[in-house]
Design a protein around this motif. Structure first.
Motif, mmCIF file in Angstrom:
data_model
loop_
_atom_site.group_PDB
_atom_site.id
_atom_site.type_symbol
_atom_site.label_atom_id
_atom_site.label_comp_id
_atom_site.label_asym_id
_atom_site.label_seq_id
_atom_site.Cartn_x
_atom_site.Cartn_y
_atom_site.Cartn_z
ATOM 1 N N PHE B 165 0.758 -1.124 -0.153
ATOM 2 C CA PHE B 165 -0.021 -0.006 0.010
ATOM 3 C C PHE B 165 0.980 1.389 0.033
ATOM 4 O O PHE B 165 0.628 2.333 -0.846
ATOM 5 N N GLU B 166 1.840 1.260 0.695
ATOM 6 C CA GLU B 166 2.740 2.555 0.944
ATOM 7 C C GLU B 166 3.588 2.566 -0.063
ATOM 8 O O GLU B 166 3.943 3.916 -0.612
ATOM 9 N N LEU B 167 4.157 1.698 -0.907
ATOM 10 C CA LEU B 167 4.969 1.611 -1.838
ATOM 11 C C LEU B 167 4.206 2.198 -3.103
ATOM 12 O O LEU B 167 4.780 3.179 -3.659
ATOM 13 N N PHE B 168 3.062 1.659 -3.052
ATOM 14 C CA PHE B 168 2.325 2.432 -4.165
ATOM 15 C C PHE B 168 1.903 3.816 -4.018
ATOM 16 O O PHE B 168 2.161 4.473 -5.023
ATOM 17 N N GLY B 169 1.870 4.297 -2.760
ATOM 18 C CA GLY B 169 1.471 5.649 -2.540
ATOM 19 C C GLY B 169 2.947 6.559 -3.014
ATOM 20 O O GLY B 169 2.717 7.546 -3.706
ATOM 21 N N ILE B 170 3.998 5.984 -2.728
ATOM 22 C CA ILE B 170 5.187 6.737 -3.113
ATOM 23 C C ILE B 170 5.428 6.667 -4.958
ATOM 24 O O ILE B 170 5.538 7.979 -5.169
ATOM 25 N N VAL B 171 4.998 5.677 -5.423
ATOM 26 C CA VAL B 171 5.117 5.923 -6.943
ATOM 27 C C VAL B 171 4.011 6.946 -7.254
ATOM 28 O O VAL B 171 4.203 7.574 -8.290
ATOM 29 N N ALA B 172 2.801 6.758 -6.849
ATOM 30 C CA ALA B 172 1.822 7.501 -7.228
ATOM 31 C C ALA B 172 2.371 9.077 -6.999
ATOM 32 O O ALA B 172 2.036 10.143 -7.900
ATOM 33 N N ALA B 173 2.752 9.485 -5.704
ATOM 34 C CA ALA B 173 3.143 10.730 -5.417
ATOM 35 C C ALA B 173 4.366 11.260 -6.589
ATOM 36 O O ALA B 173 4.397 12.518 -6.793
ATOM 37 N N CYS B 174 5.197 10.103 -6.745
ATOM 38 C CA CYS B 174 6.198 10.676 -7.592
ATOM 39 C C CYS B 174 5.787 10.988 -9.090
ATOM 40 O O CYS B 174 6.295 11.856 -9.593
ATOM 41 N N TYR B 175 4.827 10.112 -9.315
ATOM 42 C CA TYR B 175 4.396 10.417 -10.912
ATOM 43 C C TYR B 175 3.499 11.954 -10.750
ATOM 44 O O TYR B 175 3.627 12.606 -11.830
#
Lengths: 209, 209
Positions: B165-175
């Motif tokens: 969950f948190e890893l996806f959040g990081i990627v989403a914030a990055c994009y």
DNA sequence: TCAATAATAGAACGACCGTGCTATTGATTC
DNA sequence: GAATCAATAGCACGGTCGTTCTATTATTGA
């Protein structure tokens, strides 16, 4: 009774508000591109040209809808968070409100998230408006992080912008899990992630540099 | 030389691949709804009906484009990550590749992110396909977290799904930061967030429960 | 080379898009 | 209550949408 002379709400503004109410609801689930004059006219029960006259162009309609979305977020999430003192308490309240505001407004998804992915690669007034509003929110978060550092709640090693970056990630992941997976654990995942974010910022050995 | 008899690539598949190449590029910046028959026909230099015959419907065209996107992600990000041993090393490699795959494929944004926000509230085959693929990726992440726990790299208190969950959040914030802000710090923000995620999972006092 | 068949083009369809024009209805002001 | 002006409707326009049908061209396999 004293509704005559000096009456500002010239009736048109009421229908305009009614249109925007439906437009906001529509934008949440279908996106801003689905805000077509025809469909909104059908949903409001008025004619295409009658509705069109309120905005002058589709882009103005989209901008007006985005304004209304921001207005509701401000009213439902941001302003209530000011009740808590600046710093961690306000951050916590803002975070909780951020996750709940769509539900409180009767929306089934977050229009801002829709707007972001629809316009982030489409230069124009909409993109600019979306970026501006997101920046405002990021700055609000960063400002409270700074307040938390100054008051000693957070370690001085914390980077406010990094904190805002990660906080947005948690919210984004939360909205994804909610609408794509309908995962019942979503709320707890977001809470746990936020707690970890806060905890790391508290300890002086935080790697949130 | 032995290209006659038993030749499978019946020419149509080549043009189909050429169409999908443009469709993938288009979906990244304009979204999957912008994959109109007419615009793709113009971009490929063929007729509407000629292009249409390859798919039979717009929805099939979208599904085929999504398949091609997934194929490229698998080839560019997932498979290379298998070079590292399961656990933190593979997680790290997968994370890095996840952030870089669009650039490596010559895309200006991530089509999967577009697809997610376009279909997360639109029941149908596209929504199902997107959800299925995202779940696959989440499970891959969670699997490596489990491997890390078993090998002692991570604390037993870590919840694999929470980590994903948190890893996806990081990627989403990055994009988001990349396409909406064009922030030069974006890459470093994502790296720092990932490091914090790993560090918390390592220490036994991790709050990633 | 020639028939068989796959691949593509052309034209047309009904539907909806955003937008302009001109009426017509409604509300506000004196 | 009549004059004025805001608010809305009706209609038409050129354009694009997805899709279908029928022709025509390329490619294939013997």
């Amino acid at each position: 009774m004293p509704s005559h002379h000096k009456r500002i709400a010239r009736k048109g503004e009421e229908t305009r508000a009614a249109i925007l109410d439906i437009a906001v609801r529509q934008s949440a689930t279908q996106g801003f591109d689905a805000l077509t004059i025809g469909s909104l006219a059908a949903l409001t029960g008025m004619s295409k040209s009658g509705l069109f006259a309120h905005f002058g162009s589709k882009e103005e309609l989209q901008l007006a809808t985005l304004d209304e979305v921001v207005r509701r977020f401000t009213e439902t999430a941001y302003l209530p968070s000011l009740a808590a003192p600046a710093g961690t308490q306000r951050l916590n309240l803002l975070f909780v409100n951020w996750l709940l505001w769509t539900e409180r407004c009767g929306l089934k998804a977050c229009p801002m998230m829709s707007a972001m992915s629809e316009f982030d690669d489409q230069p124009g007034p909409m993109r600019d408006a979306v970026a501006h509003q997101m920046r405002r929110l990021d700055r609000e978060v960063a400002g409270n992080v700074r307040a938390a550092i100054e008051s000693g709640e957070f370690s001085g090693a914390v980077t406010p912008e990094q904190f805002a970056f990660e906080l947005f990630g948690i919210v984004a992941a939360c909205y994804r899990n909610h609408s794509l997976y309908q995962d019942a654990e979503t709320g707890n995942r977001a809470k746990a992630a936020f707690q970890r974010l806060i905890d790391c910022a508290r300890s002086p050995s935080a790697s949130t540099t």
